[in-house]
Design a protein around this motif. Structure first.
Motif, PDB file in Angstrom:
ATOM      1  N   GLY A 165       0.821  -1.208   0.000  1.00  0.00           N
ATOM      2  CA  GLY A 165       0.000   0.000   0.000  1.00  0.00           C
ATOM      3  C   GLY A 165       0.851   1.252   0.000  1.00  0.00           C
ATOM      4  N   PHE A 166       1.886   1.241   0.823  1.00  0.00           N
ATOM      5  CA  PHE A 166       2.776   2.396   0.930  1.00  0.00           C
ATOM      6  C   PHE A 166       3.460   2.650  -0.405  1.00  0.00           C
ATOM      7  CE2 PHE A 166       6.358   4.440   3.512  1.00  0.00           C
ATOM      8  CZ  PHE A 166       5.606   5.571   3.723  1.00  0.00           C
ATOM      9  N   TYR A 167       3.888   1.542  -1.052  1.00  0.00           N
ATOM     10  CA  TYR A 167       4.563   1.686  -2.345  1.00  0.00           C
ATOM     11  C   TYR A 167       3.628   2.299  -3.386  1.00  0.00           C
ATOM     12  CZ  TYR A 167       6.912   0.615  -6.667  1.00  0.00           C
ATOM     13  OH  TYR A 167       7.492   0.725  -7.898  1.00  0.00           O
ATOM     14  N   ILE A 168       2.364   1.844  -3.371  1.00  0.00           N
ATOM     15  CA  ILE A 168       1.408   2.381  -4.346  1.00  0.00           C
ATOM     16  C   ILE A 168       1.226   3.884  -4.114  1.00  0.00           C
ATOM     17  CG2 ILE A 168      -0.980   2.290  -5.165  1.00  0.00           C
ATOM     18  CD1 ILE A 168      -0.997  -0.656  -4.334  1.00  0.00           C
TER      19      ILE A 168
ATOM     20  N   VAL B 155      -6.493   8.485  -8.086  1.00  0.00           N
ATOM     21  CA  VAL B 155      -7.402   7.461  -7.568  1.00  0.00           C
ATOM     22  C   VAL B 155      -6.592   6.270  -7.070  1.00  0.00           C
ATOM     23  CG1 VAL B 155      -9.352   5.985  -8.099  1.00  0.00           C
ATOM     24  CG2 VAL B 155      -9.212   8.233  -9.114  1.00  0.00           C
ATOM     25  N   LYS B 156      -5.536   5.926  -7.837  1.00  0.00           N
ATOM     26  CA  LYS B 156      -4.694   4.804  -7.407  1.00  0.00           C
ATOM     27  C   LYS B 156      -4.001   5.124  -6.092  1.00  0.00           C
ATOM     28  CE  LYS B 156      -3.826   2.815 -11.908  1.00  0.00           C
ATOM     29  NZ  LYS B 156      -2.917   2.855 -13.056  1.00  0.00           N
TER      30      LYS B 156
ATOM     31  N   LEU C 239      -3.572   4.076  -0.315  1.00  0.00           N
ATOM     32  CA  LEU C 239      -3.770   4.551   1.049  1.00  0.00           C
ATOM     33  C   LEU C 239      -4.718   3.618   1.795  1.00  0.00           C
ATOM     34  CD1 LEU C 239      -2.484   7.089   2.190  1.00  0.00           C
ATOM     35  CD2 LEU C 239      -4.596   8.302   1.767  1.00  0.00           C
ATOM     36  N   ASN C 240      -5.757   3.155   1.077  1.00  0.00           N
ATOM     37  CA  ASN C 240      -6.718   2.236   1.691  1.00  0.00           C
ATOM     38  C   ASN C 240      -6.089   0.906   2.048  1.00  0.00           C
ATOM     39  OD1 ASN C 240      -9.467   2.887   2.232  1.00  0.00           O
ATOM     40  ND2 ASN C 240      -9.558   3.624   0.139  1.00  0.00           N
ATOM     41  N   ILE C 241      -5.253   0.379   1.131  1.00  0.00           N
ATOM     42  CA  ILE C 241      -4.590  -0.897   1.417  1.00  0.00           C
ATOM     43  C   ILE C 241      -3.681  -0.735   2.636  1.00  0.00           C
ATOM     44  CG2 ILE C 241      -2.957  -2.603   0.520  1.00  0.00           C
ATOM     45  CD1 ILE C 241      -4.022  -1.963  -2.261  1.00  0.00           C
TER      46      ILE C 241
ATOM     47  N   GLY D 257     -10.815  12.419   0.193  1.00  0.00           N
ATOM     48  CA  GLY D 257      -9.837  12.291  -0.894  1.00  0.00           C
ATOM     49  C   GLY D 257     -10.519  12.194  -2.242  1.00  0.00           C
ATOM     50  N   LEU D 258     -11.552  11.345  -2.325  1.00  0.00           N
ATOM     51  CA  LEU D 258     -12.237  11.162  -3.613  1.00  0.00           C
ATOM     52  C   LEU D 258     -12.951  12.452  -4.031  1.00  0.00           C
ATOM     53  CD1 LEU D 258     -13.655   7.547  -3.269  1.00  0.00           C
ATOM     54  CD2 LEU D 258     -11.753   8.320  -4.660  1.00  0.00           C
TER      55      LEU D 258
END
Lengths: 499, 118
Positions: B20-23, B31-32, B37-39, B92-93
């Motif tokens: 998640g942090f990497y994403i 959006v990604k 952040l959610n993961i 965020g969204l």
């Protein structure tokens, strides 16, 4: 009845007021209500500070559940002191905002602004007063979510990307704190800060506790914009509406500094954090780099809001430097600077907001010749600017005096010199604005530039007056900061205040 | 080997946290970033829930014949954290929606170029 529940008032008043403000619906009506509630919260925090200064620690069990199980609100002179600064600045900014946001926020969103401001105030008061580590995370998120909304309210579209970046960084920081708190709970089975402090003593060298400490320190460092983790702050402060910047710059990061102090001294114990983990050297190095790198960055900005934002990161460096000295004097100067910096940065951002109100620009070019056209605003900017530099008779001098004194006490001559050298950089960046305002002639234009309305001048000048007043009569601030620092130090050795 | 197997839940947590942090860091699409952040947040929820588990204990509900219960407190705490996570995602969204309206794109490199041009 209210006397008895004094401790919970600063949180509950803005929290209840926020939805009511939203329902009121009309801009001026909600303004009056929000300002009234914020002023009431300020009055309550003043009483709290007075009562903690004379009676010591105040413990309040929320919902009647006694501390180790229920959520405890714990007010001592340290948090009552910061709370007073936060709620006072909030009230003044709300008075100032009525005129200021007309220029910067669409009229349909005014009510939303007041609502988000009150929610942010409730969250910040909650962070300051809670004695429960998980509760702290929840309040942190309440104030942060309100902050992201506040930043995104400006009409300039760049505020949106700034708010988004702030949201991503802020959420990572808060989640890090959550992980850290989880690790502490895993090992000790409690969330109450005092309880945690007692049980952590037993497991001092445990890897889980140390990992939790690392997570919490990094998370809080993002929130308080400690040097390498400050990248969200300049865009957020630059593109947010002026009233929002004045409020956030003088409260949000200061509260995060307080959280760091609370975790170091009350929960983990200064001995463990500084001597065994060597955190003092890390913090000291980062603080010094912050002072110089960000002061330098401030000197090259042409946008005055960006200039002041970088200056904020540098000033946070001074606070952390005070903490990293590991002495009562150092901690006291750090706490004192939290209070004083709220006064000066609030006044500076209000003055810049006033310039934006009349000219629609905060570029340094817009300041040319303003000394004659907006004398009161520029005089306020000058005095608050002198305070940032640390000129005697202002609060900036008082906190730097104690910081240098604390450094000299430990024979850190180099450190004292660096603090003074950092002030020289402040002379440069404040001086650039003053030079443009007083020594350059204004460009020819057809638009007549007048002084801003009194509604903006009065709160600005109240803060400036506080800058001078607390710079001369230091008895209240120094006494409160000193008591707070001694209390925190005593707490870190397991000698807690009275229950 | 048994060390790895015994702590499999924590390995999952660590993997999700890092992923998640990497994403969040590497994704270009806003959006990604929110997904990442959610993961990242979800992995923390799992960390809390797995540390509340007591070996051999049942769910913390009063039932006949049960003597050992899992610790309900982390579940309750994480319920709050989930709400916070949902609120963050919502903010965020909605920011992304406004960014899309203002810039016409949600790719970070594209609006960065636009801002620099101003």
């Amino acid at each position: 009845m209210l006397e008895q529940h004094l401790a919970v008032l600063p949180i509950i008043l803005p929290l209840i007021a926020a939805p009511i403000t939203l329902i009121l619906g009309r801009s001026s009506l909600s303004w009056g209500f929000a300002t009234f509630m914020s002023a009431w919260a300020c009055l309550a925090s003043w009483q709290l500070l007075m009562s903690t200064l004379s009676n010591g620690v105040l413990s309040y069990a929320v919902g009647g559940w006694p501390p180790p199980w229920g959520i405890e609100l714990r007010v001592d002179s340290a948090n009552a002191f910061v709370l007073l600064a936060v709620s006072a600045v909030s009230t003044l900014v709300l008075i100032y905002a009525k005129k200021s946001i007309h220029k910067e926020i669409e009229s349909s969103k005014h009510v939303l602004y007041y609502t988000a401001h009150l929610l942010c105030l409730a969250g910040l008061s909650g962070i300051l007063m809670t004695g429960d580590a998980f509760n702290l995370f929840v309040f942190l998120e309440i104030s942060s979510l309100a902050t992201y909304t506040l930043v995104s309210l400006a009409s300039d579209r760049r505020c949106l990307t700034a708010a988004f970046r702030y949201l991503v960084m802020g959420t990572i920081g808060a989640t890090f704190i959550l992980i850290g708190v989880g690790m502490l709970y895993m090992k000790t089975g409690t969330l109450n800060m005092l309880d945690l402090a007692n049980r952590i003593d037993i497991y001092d060298s445990s890897r889980t506790i140390n990992t939790g400490l690392a997570f919490i320190m990094v998370g809080v460092s993002i929130k308080l914009a400690l040097f390498p983790l400050h990248m969200w702050l300049p865009p957020a402060y630059t593109h947010a509406p002026s009233a929002v910047t004045a409020f956030l710059a003088s409260t949000a990061t200061k509260v995060a500094v307080y959280v760091m102090i609370r975790f170091i001294f009350t929960v983990f114990g200064a001995e463990h954090v500084f001597h065994e983990m060597g955190m003092d050297l890390i913090l000291m190095a980062l603080a010094i780099v912050a002072i110089f790198k960000c002061s330098y960055m401030a000197t090259v900005q042409s946008n005055i809001k960006a200039l002041l934002a970088y200056s904020s990161v540098a000033q946070i460096g001074y606070m952390i430097l005070g903490v990293s000295l590991v002495s009562v004097g150092g901690l006291m100067s750090g706490l004192l600077h939290i209070f004083n910096h709220a006064l000066m940065k609030g006044a500076l951002f209000m003055a810049v907001g006033a310039v934006f109100y009349r000219l629609g620009s905060v570029d340094i070019k817009a300041f040319k010749g303003l000394g004659r056209k907006m004398p009161w605003t520029m005089a306020a900017f000058t005095i608050a600017g002198l305070s940032i530099i640390g000129v005697p008779l202002t609060v900036g001098f008082v906190s730097k005096w104690y910081l240098v004194g604390a450094a000299l006490q430990q024979n850190h001559w180099l450190l004292a010199g660096l603090v003074l050298a950092g002030s020289l950089l402040a002379v440069v960046y404040i001086g650039r604005v003053l030079e443009a305002a007083y020594f350059q002639s204004a460009p020819k234009s057809d638009v007549e530039i007048k002084e801003v309305p009194l509604m903006m001048l009065i709160p600005m000048w109240l803060l400036v007056a506080a800058n001078v007043y607390f710079g001369i009569d230091t008895s209240l601030t120094v006494e409160a900061a000193d008591k707070a620092a001694q209390l925190l130090f005593a707490g870190s050795n397991g000698l807690e205040g009275t229950k | 080997m048994t060390f790895i197997l015994e702590y499999y839940n924590y390995w999952i947590v660590v993997f999700l946290m890092m992923a998640g942090f990497y994403i969040v860091i590497s994704a270009n699409n806003l959006v990604k970033k929110i997904v990442g952040l959610n993961i990242f947040q979800t992995s923390v929820f799992m960390l809390y829930i797995s540390m509340g588990k007591v070996g051999g204990g049942t769910a913390p509900i009063v039932v006949e014949g049960a003597t050992q219960y899992s610790n309900p407190l982390p579940h309750v705490l994480i319920l709050t954290a989930i709400v916070v996570g949902v609120a963050t995602t919502a903010v965020g969204l909605s920011l992304i929606v406004r960014i899309k309206r203002a810039y016409g794109t949600v790719e970070e490199n594209e609006f960065k170029n636009e801002d620099d041009a101003i």
